[in-house]
Design an enzyme around this catalytic site. Structure first.
Site, mmCIF file in Angstrom:
data_model
loop_
_atom_site.group_PDB
_atom_site.id
_atom_site.type_symbol
_atom_site.label_atom_id
_atom_site.label_comp_id
_atom_site.label_asym_id
_atom_site.label_seq_id
_atom_site.Cartn_x
_atom_site.Cartn_y
_atom_site.Cartn_z
ATOM 1 C CD GLU A 128 -3.171 0.764 0.412
ATOM 2 O OE1 GLU A 128 -2.612 1.802 0.000
ATOM 3 O OE2 GLU A 128 -4.400 0.599 0.332
ATOM 4 C CG ASN A 176 -6.273 1.667 5.258
ATOM 5 O OD1 ASN A 176 -5.437 0.763 5.260
ATOM 6 N ND2 ASN A 176 -7.114 1.840 4.263
ATOM 7 C CD GLU A 181 -8.867 -5.454 5.742
ATOM 8 O OE1 GLU A 181 -9.362 -5.388 4.613
ATOM 9 O OE2 GLU A 181 -7.652 -5.533 5.958
ATOM 10 C CG ASP A 185 -7.247 0.025 -1.780
ATOM 11 O OD1 ASP A 185 -6.784 0.840 -0.970
ATOM 12 O OD2 ASP A 185 -7.181 -1.199 -1.601
#
Length: 299
Positions: free
Chosen positions: A18, A103, A121, A204
């Protein structure tokens, strides 16, 4: 149109790759492995990856003007000294929600950090709903909450004139825009600029090019889509050889390469067989457009 080419740039095999950021100073790519709990720095000249273990899930890492990096680790905004691999907590968020984590995060053009949270999650993209928030952190480490009841706080970036803030809450299946005051960090007048279509997956991570168009990585969609936020029209689709595309940024010496991260977590044996490059980071060339340098945190 230029001939678009997709190639594997970084063999990272990340569980959840990410937040890629191109570091202009070192001509290196910074990205994180969220579930692997590592910050990676890749030098394309030597093809060498250096890593720092974070000890908890890490949602993002961004350069810091005073040196080193700032990262979202667990529910903490931390300063990272790369040379010593030491981390120092600067601020905490969501103290009342121990099951949350940071995040995606990004720095606005003035040096202010914006970062969002989500519940941890249960399995990929399955979370307790409306537990997340969106925060900003100033140079003086003042933390302000701008949004709550967020599902999965994700992609964020700004228009070239800094007056519009683009934002993704993944499970809403939309890309949204806000009016943005770069002096105060205030956001308002939320509206939808793009609604995901059937088969495109979850929106995303995201980046903006010099023309002001958005590039959105589509988790479980195996693609990055290029959107004109003024019209809501999808201009282009770039297909990737992996389904769990997670985020993207422009990089390279002239910012014409698009780097796309991906995830491997949750794949079964059959899915692994069909996408052996899952978790790697890809370079897309030939798009015919440039990106912009990233901003560094001023705190």
């Amino acid at each position: 149109m230029s001939s678009v080419r997709v190639e594997c740039a970084v063999k990272a095999s990340a569980l959840i790759g990410e937040g890629p950021v191109w570091e202009e100073s070192g001509q290196t790519l910074l990205f994180v492995d969220i579930a692997g709990q590592k910050i990676h720095r890749w030098d394309p000249t030597t093809n060498r990856i250096q890593s720092v273990a974070t000890g908890d899930m890490v949602g993002f890492a961004v350069p810091r003007r005073s040196g080193g990096y700032v990262a979202g680790v667990g529910r903490s905004i931390v300063a990272v000294d790369w040379s010593t691999q030491m981390m120092t907590s600067l601020a905490e968020v969501d103290e009342d929600k121990p099951n949350n984590r940071l995040n995606d995060g990004k720095v606005d053009p003035t040096g202010r950090l914006l970062a969002g949270t989500m519940a941890k999650e249960v399995r990929p993209a399955v979370v307790e709903r409306q537990q997340g928030s969106l925060f900003s952190v100033t140079s003086g480490l003042t933390v302000t909450k701008h949004l709550d009841e967020v599902d999965i706080s994700n992609g964020l970036d700004w228009s070239s004139d800094h007056k519009t803030f683009f934002y993704i809450d993944s499970l809403s299946l939309t890309v949204d825009a806000f009016d943005y005051d770069s002096n105060t960090g205030h956001i308002g007048n939320r509206r939808v600029v793009y609604r995901m279509e059937e088969g495109e997956g979850l929106p995303d991570g995201m980046t903006v090019d010099v023309k002001g168009n958005l590039w959105v990585a589509c988790y479980d969609g195996g693609r990055v889509i290029n959107i004109d936020p003024a019209t809501g029209v999808r201009l282009q689709t770039v297909s990737l050889p992996v389904m769990k595309t997670t985020s993207c940024c422009f990089g390279g010496r002239d910012y014409t390469d698009l780097y796309v991260t991906s995830a491997s977590v949750g794949l079964n044996q059959s899915e692994w067989k069909h996408q052996p490059l899952a978790g790697d980071t890809f370079r897309v060339t030939g798009l015919g457009v440039k990106g912009r340098p990233s901003s560094s945190f001023s705190g």
